[in-house]
Design a protein around this motif. Structure first.
Motif, short mmCIF file in Angstrom:
data_model
loop_
_atom_site.label_atom_id
_atom_site.label_comp_id
_atom_site.label_asym_id
_atom_site.label_seq_id
_atom_site.Cartn_x
_atom_site.Cartn_y
_atom_site.Cartn_z
N LYS A 65 0.83 -1.21 0.00
CA LYS A 65 0.00 0.00 0.00
C LYS A 65 0.86 1.26 0.00
CE LYS A 65 -4.02 -2.07 2.30
NZ LYS A 65 -4.88 -2.06 3.52
N VAL A 66 1.92 1.25 0.80
CA VAL A 66 2.80 2.41 0.84
C VAL A 66 3.45 2.62 -0.52
CG1 VAL A 66 4.94 3.31 1.82
CG2 VAL A 66 3.24 2.29 3.32
N THR A 67 3.91 1.54 -1.15
CA THR A 67 4.55 1.65 -2.45
C THR A 67 3.57 2.15 -3.51
OG1 THR A 67 6.10 -0.12 -1.89
CG2 THR A 67 5.80 0.37 -4.23
N GLU A 68 2.35 1.68 -3.45
CA GLU A 68 1.33 2.13 -4.41
C GLU A 68 1.12 3.64 -4.31
OE1 GLU A 68 -3.46 1.78 -4.55
OE2 GLU A 68 -2.37 -0.11 -4.49
N ILE A 69 1.03 4.15 -3.08
CA ILE A 69 0.79 5.57 -2.87
C ILE A 69 2.01 6.39 -3.29
CG2 ILE A 69 0.43 7.33 -1.08
CD1 ILE A 69 -1.34 5.24 0.37
N CYS A 70 3.20 5.91 -2.92
CA CYS A 70 4.41 6.63 -3.32
C CYS A 70 4.56 6.67 -4.84
CB CYS A 70 5.64 5.98 -2.69
SG CYS A 70 5.78 6.24 -0.90
N ASP A 71 4.17 5.61 -5.51
CA ASP A 71 4.24 5.57 -6.96
C ASP A 71 3.30 6.61 -7.57
OD1 ASP A 71 5.27 4.11 -9.41
OD2 ASP A 71 3.12 3.90 -9.71
N LEU A 72 2.15 6.82 -6.94
CA LEU A 72 1.22 7.85 -7.42
C LEU A 72 1.83 9.24 -7.26
CD1 LEU A 72 -2.20 6.55 -6.05
CD2 LEU A 72 -1.58 6.84 -8.45
N TYR A 73 2.57 9.45 -6.16
CA TYR A 73 3.22 10.73 -5.96
C TYR A 73 4.30 10.99 -7.01
CZ TYR A 73 1.20 10.82 -1.21
OH TYR A 73 0.36 10.83 -0.13
N LEU A 74 5.14 9.99 -7.23
CA LEU A 74 6.31 10.18 -8.06
C LEU A 74 6.05 9.97 -9.54
CD1 LEU A 74 8.83 8.30 -5.73
CD2 LEU A 74 8.48 10.77 -5.91
N VAL A 195 -10.78 6.99 -7.94
CA VAL A 195 -10.12 5.78 -7.46
C VAL A 195 -9.68 6.06 -6.03
CG1 VAL A 195 -8.30 4.09 -7.82
CG2 VAL A 195 -9.29 5.30 -9.79
N PHE A 196 -10.08 5.20 -5.09
CA PHE A 196 -9.79 5.42 -3.69
C PHE A 196 -8.65 4.53 -3.23
CE2 PHE A 196 -13.29 8.21 -3.09
CZ PHE A 196 -14.30 7.76 -3.93
N HIS A 197 -7.65 5.14 -2.60
CA HIS A 197 -6.49 4.43 -2.09
C HIS A 197 -6.43 4.66 -0.58
CE1 HIS A 197 -4.83 4.19 -6.26
NE2 HIS A 197 -5.47 5.34 -6.37
N TYR A 198 -6.18 3.60 0.17
CA TYR A 198 -6.18 3.68 1.63
C TYR A 198 -4.76 3.48 2.18
CZ TYR A 198 -11.21 3.43 1.16
OH TYR A 198 -12.51 3.69 0.82
N THR A 199 -4.35 4.39 3.05
CA THR A 199 -3.07 4.20 3.71
C THR A 199 -3.18 2.99 4.63
OG1 THR A 199 -3.64 5.62 5.60
CG2 THR A 199 -2.65 6.69 3.68
N PRO A 200 -2.07 2.32 4.91
CA PRO A 200 -2.14 1.23 5.89
C PRO A 200 -2.55 1.78 7.25
CG PRO A 200 -0.07 1.18 4.65
CD PRO A 200 -0.73 2.48 4.33
N LYS A 201 -3.09 0.92 8.08
CA LYS A 201 -3.44 1.32 9.43
C LYS A 201 -2.20 1.82 10.17
CE LYS A 201 -5.81 -0.34 13.58
NZ LYS A 201 -6.43 -1.51 14.26
N HIS A 202 -2.35 2.89 10.92
CA HIS A 202 -1.25 3.50 11.67
C HIS A 202 -0.16 4.02 10.73
CE1 HIS A 202 -2.37 0.90 15.40
NE2 HIS A 202 -3.22 1.89 15.18
N ALA A 203 -0.52 4.46 9.56
CA ALA A 203 0.48 4.98 8.62
C ALA A 203 -0.06 6.20 7.88
CB ALA A 203 0.90 3.90 7.63
N SER A 204 -0.74 7.07 8.61
CA SER A 204 -1.29 8.27 7.97
C SER A 204 -0.18 9.21 7.51
CB SER A 204 -2.23 9.01 8.93
OG SER A 204 -1.57 9.37 10.11
N TRP A 205 1.07 8.98 7.98
CA TRP A 205 2.20 9.80 7.54
C TRP A 205 2.43 9.68 6.04
CZ3 TRP A 205 5.92 6.91 5.16
CH2 TRP A 205 5.98 5.54 5.48
N VAL A 206 1.87 8.64 5.41
CA VAL A 206 2.05 8.49 3.98
C VAL A 206 1.25 9.54 3.20
CG1 VAL A 206 1.89 6.85 2.05
CG2 VAL A 206 2.36 6.02 4.34
N SER A 207 0.21 10.09 3.83
CA SER A 207 -0.63 11.08 3.16
C SER A 207 -0.02 12.47 3.30
CB SER A 207 -2.04 11.07 3.75
OG SER A 207 -2.84 12.06 3.15
N GLN A 208 0.16 13.16 2.18
CA GLN A 208 0.79 14.47 2.21
C GLN A 208 -0.08 15.54 2.86
OE1 GLN A 208 2.69 15.83 -1.39
NE2 GLN A 208 3.42 13.79 -1.95
N ILE A 209 -1.35 15.29 3.03
CA ILE A 209 -2.20 16.28 3.70
C ILE A 209 -1.75 16.51 5.12
CG2 ILE A 209 -3.90 14.59 4.53
CD1 ILE A 209 -4.71 18.10 3.16
N GLU A 210 -1.10 15.51 5.74
CA GLU A 210 -0.60 15.68 7.10
C GLU A 210 0.49 16.75 7.15
OE1 GLU A 210 -2.12 14.37 9.52
OE2 GLU A 210 -3.35 12.94 8.42
#
Length: 270
Positions: A65-74, A195-210
């Motif tokens: 999940k983290v890799t999927e989100i990072c790939d969307l960023y980059l 398309v909805f992507h969910y950060t892993p539990k206890h990993a909201s740091w992956v979201s740039q909105i933070e």
């Protein structure tokens, strides 16, 4: 017969005096002074009075999940929009009873603050951060309920009326379909573009909105003085308006994620 189950909780010795007494009680030394205990602990780099927290995610697909989100960023899909969405809840309208004291002679140039204050209510900030431009869509609401989020997402859809929109958010219950299939229905009404992507539990740091919420806290709220909810709301939305007009920029995201552990394609297309 001995009782089974969880072992009895034994409080951790934390103070220098407790360490000194425990050393004597266990017969480690016949006597010892606090200064000697402090010196021994300092030599061993032991800090029993300090605790560093950490948070472990038990999500079995954490890395994927983290890799999927990072790939969307980059590497965002061509023609698509990537938005990080979240809620900043319980933002308090605090009115300090006395003004801060500024002036020469203050330690490290910091103001002195009297911490007595009045509470005038709270607001929830609902926001979407565009990772490509840094633009923020935001509204304020007295509550954080599914109806508030649906209303906000309609605003987001109006701001981005064409093309695929990737939404990155955490595992809050209102971020899921629920019995009413709220987001499936929402997506159907908007042509299946979301398309909805969910950060892993206890990993909201992956979201740039933070990262953006941290800026709001430091630059808008930390030294703010608000006499009403309306004043707080005006300050929050005014700050975001200035951000969008003069300061909006994408964050430099360098973390690339982890090697995929499963041969599953990333959900990159709507």
């Amino acid at each position: 017969m001995p009782r089974r189950g969880k072992p009895k909780y034994i409080p951790i010795t934390r103070t220098i005096e407790q360490v000194r007494r425990e050393a004597i009680a266990r017969g480690i030394v016949p006597t010892i002074g606090k200064t000697t205990v402090q010196r021994i602990l300092a030599q061993g780099a032991i800090r029993p009075h300090l605790v560093r927290g950490w948070l472990h995610s038990t999500d079995p697909q954490f890395r994927e999940k983290v890799t999927e989100i990072c790939d969307l960023y980059l590497n965002p899909p061509s023609g698509s929009t990537v938005l990080c969405v979240d809620e900043m809840t319980g933002v308090q309208a605090l009115e300090h009873r006395y003004p801060d004291h500024w002036g020469p002679g203050q330690p490290r140039g910091c103001p002195r603050r009297e911490w007595e204050y009045r509470r005038h209510g709270t607001q929830t900030v609902l926001a979407a951060f565009d990772v490509r431009t840094g633009h923020v869509v935001a509204t304020c609401s007295p509550t954080r309920k599914a109806k508030d989020l649906r209303r906000f997402m309609r605003t987001v859809a109006a701001q981005y009326p064409t093309g695929p929109v990737h939404i990155i958010w955490d595992n809050l219950n209102i971020h899921f379909d629920g019995p009413t299939q709220r987001w499936s229905r929402f997506n159907h009404r908007h042509g299946g573009r979301f398309v909805f992507h969910y950060t892993p539990k206890h990993a909201s740091w992956v979201s740039q909105i933070e990262l953006f919420f941290s800026i709001v806290h430091r630059q808008c709220l930390r030294h703010g003085d608000f006499h009403s909810v309306a004043e707080l709301r005006a300050a929050l939305l005014g700050f975001i308006d200035v951000w969008n007009t003069h300061r909006a920029h994408p964050f430099r995201w360098s973390f690339t994620g982890y090697p995929l552990q499963a041969e599953e394609p990333l959900a990159r297309t709507a």
